[in-house]
Scaffold this motif. Sequence first.
Motif, mmCIF file in Angstrom:
data_model
loop_
_atom_site.group_PDB
_atom_site.id
_atom_site.type_symbol
_atom_site.label_atom_id
_atom_site.label_comp_id
_atom_site.label_asym_id
_atom_site.label_seq_id
_atom_site.Cartn_x
_atom_site.Cartn_y
_atom_site.Cartn_z
ATOM 1 N N ALA A 9 7.138 0.605 4.218
ATOM 2 C CA ALA A 9 8.218 0.390 3.243
ATOM 3 C C ALA A 9 7.973 1.106 1.916
ATOM 4 O O ALA A 9 8.788 0.993 0.996
ATOM 5 N N ALA A 10 6.868 1.833 1.800
ATOM 6 C CA ALA A 10 6.448 2.364 0.493
ATOM 7 C C ALA A 10 7.464 3.294 -0.145
ATOM 8 O O ALA A 10 7.532 3.387 -1.366
ATOM 9 N N SER A 56 -5.535 -1.441 -0.031
ATOM 10 C CA SER A 56 -6.453 -0.952 1.008
ATOM 11 C C SER A 56 -5.979 -1.299 2.416
ATOM 12 O O SER A 56 -6.669 -0.987 3.383
ATOM 13 N N ASP A 57 -4.812 -1.940 2.531
ATOM 14 C CA ASP A 57 -4.363 -2.425 3.833
ATOM 15 C C ASP A 57 -2.880 -2.103 4.008
ATOM 16 O O ASP A 57 -2.023 -2.711 3.375
ATOM 17 N N GLN A 58 -2.572 -1.164 4.880
ATOM 18 C CA GLN A 58 -1.188 -0.732 5.047
ATOM 19 C C GLN A 58 -0.328 -1.729 5.815
ATOM 20 O O GLN A 58 0.876 -1.531 5.960
ATOM 21 N N ILE A 84 -0.976 1.849 -4.548
ATOM 22 C CA ILE A 84 0.061 0.859 -4.274
ATOM 23 C C ILE A 84 1.440 1.374 -4.678
ATOM 24 O O ILE A 84 1.557 2.353 -5.432
ATOM 25 N N ARG A 85 2.470 0.710 -4.177
ATOM 26 C CA ARG A 85 3.849 0.988 -4.570
ATOM 27 C C ARG A 85 4.543 -0.346 -4.872
ATOM 28 O O ARG A 85 4.674 -1.182 -3.984
ATOM 29 N N PRO A 86 4.990 -0.559 -6.119
ATOM 30 C CA PRO A 86 5.824 -1.730 -6.419
ATOM 31 C C PRO A 86 7.282 -1.419 -6.085
ATOM 32 O O PRO A 86 7.790 -0.356 -6.454
ATOM 33 N N ILE A 87 7.944 -2.324 -5.381
ATOM 34 C CA ILE A 87 9.311 -2.082 -4.914
ATOM 35 C C ILE A 87 10.216 -3.218 -5.404
ATOM 36 O O ILE A 87 9.914 -4.391 -5.164
ATOM 37 N N SER A 110 0.842 -1.194 0.000
ATOM 38 C CA SER A 110 0.000 0.000 0.000
ATOM 39 C C SER A 110 0.880 1.248 0.000
ATOM 40 O O SER A 110 2.003 1.233 0.526
ATOM 41 N N ALA A 111 0.383 2.317 -0.581
ATOM 42 C CA ALA A 111 1.114 3.584 -0.557
ATOM 43 C C ALA A 111 1.318 4.073 0.871
ATOM 44 O O ALA A 111 2.179 4.933 1.120
#
Length: 286
Positions: A170-171, A230-232, A249-252, A165-166
């Motif tokens: 870790a985002a 929807s879930d941090q 969202i954030r892809p890492i 999640s954004a």
Amino acid sequence: MELRALRYFVTVAEELHFGRAAARLHIAQPAVSQQIARLERELGVRLLDRSPRRVRLTGAGRRVLDAARETLAAAENVRLVAGKTTGTVRIGSAGGLTTRLERAIDALREHQPGFEVILVDLPVTARLDALRRGELDLAVARAVRRAPGVRVRPAWSEPLLAVVSARHPAAERDAVALATMAASALRFPARECDPPLHDAVEDAFREAGVTPRLGRPTGTTQDTIVEVGSDQESWTLLPAGLVTESARIRPIPLDPPLEVTGSVLTREDETPDACVEAVVSVFRDR
């Protein structure tokens, strides 16, 4: 009973969401609901449990789903046989491969301008079954290492990404280790949704010596992304091609990097012709 109603039912069963099914079918949502209700009346059973938050298959729905897929595949096979005189190639496709699929279609038409290319969107298990039955000329899939009756030709690699999640702690990281994410709940589609990919993710954790904290299994890949967004407190691990853009969202990237292999699949007992060989070559990494 109309094939259209079966097709609508299969699409809803795969998406477990009437709105997404309607969008995929390019029709209005009420039309999908009406066809499903009509099919349930014809069969005399309830196929789907509906609630404001979730759509689920009933026991009867799961049984009918297998039969519906077989019926639709048989109907498509009739069309395939009829189309052989004009040169029809049916490719079992996978999500997130638009550029490679476009190159494959161009390669086919270079060899034979009259070819009609049909892309068939099926879950990976149904895709393999359709290929074995001769209902597909070839297919593409991620993380398939071997399958009975299928020739697997590794062609490309995709990085695995941690998706959070954004609002996840870790985002904002540029990269993250699997061990760092182990404290967050891993949300991932149940194994029956995509057995090869599920096994590849389990192998990645095993090789890294990391035991993830498992959250509740999700449904489709798209459902997984929506629920993680929807879930941090949770996250998921997906091939880059399956990660859709979203402000939620954030892809890492992973550190160290991990990859999943994509392959072109043909029947083991079939000698591919020059056109199929051309398609295999353009799917390879460049």
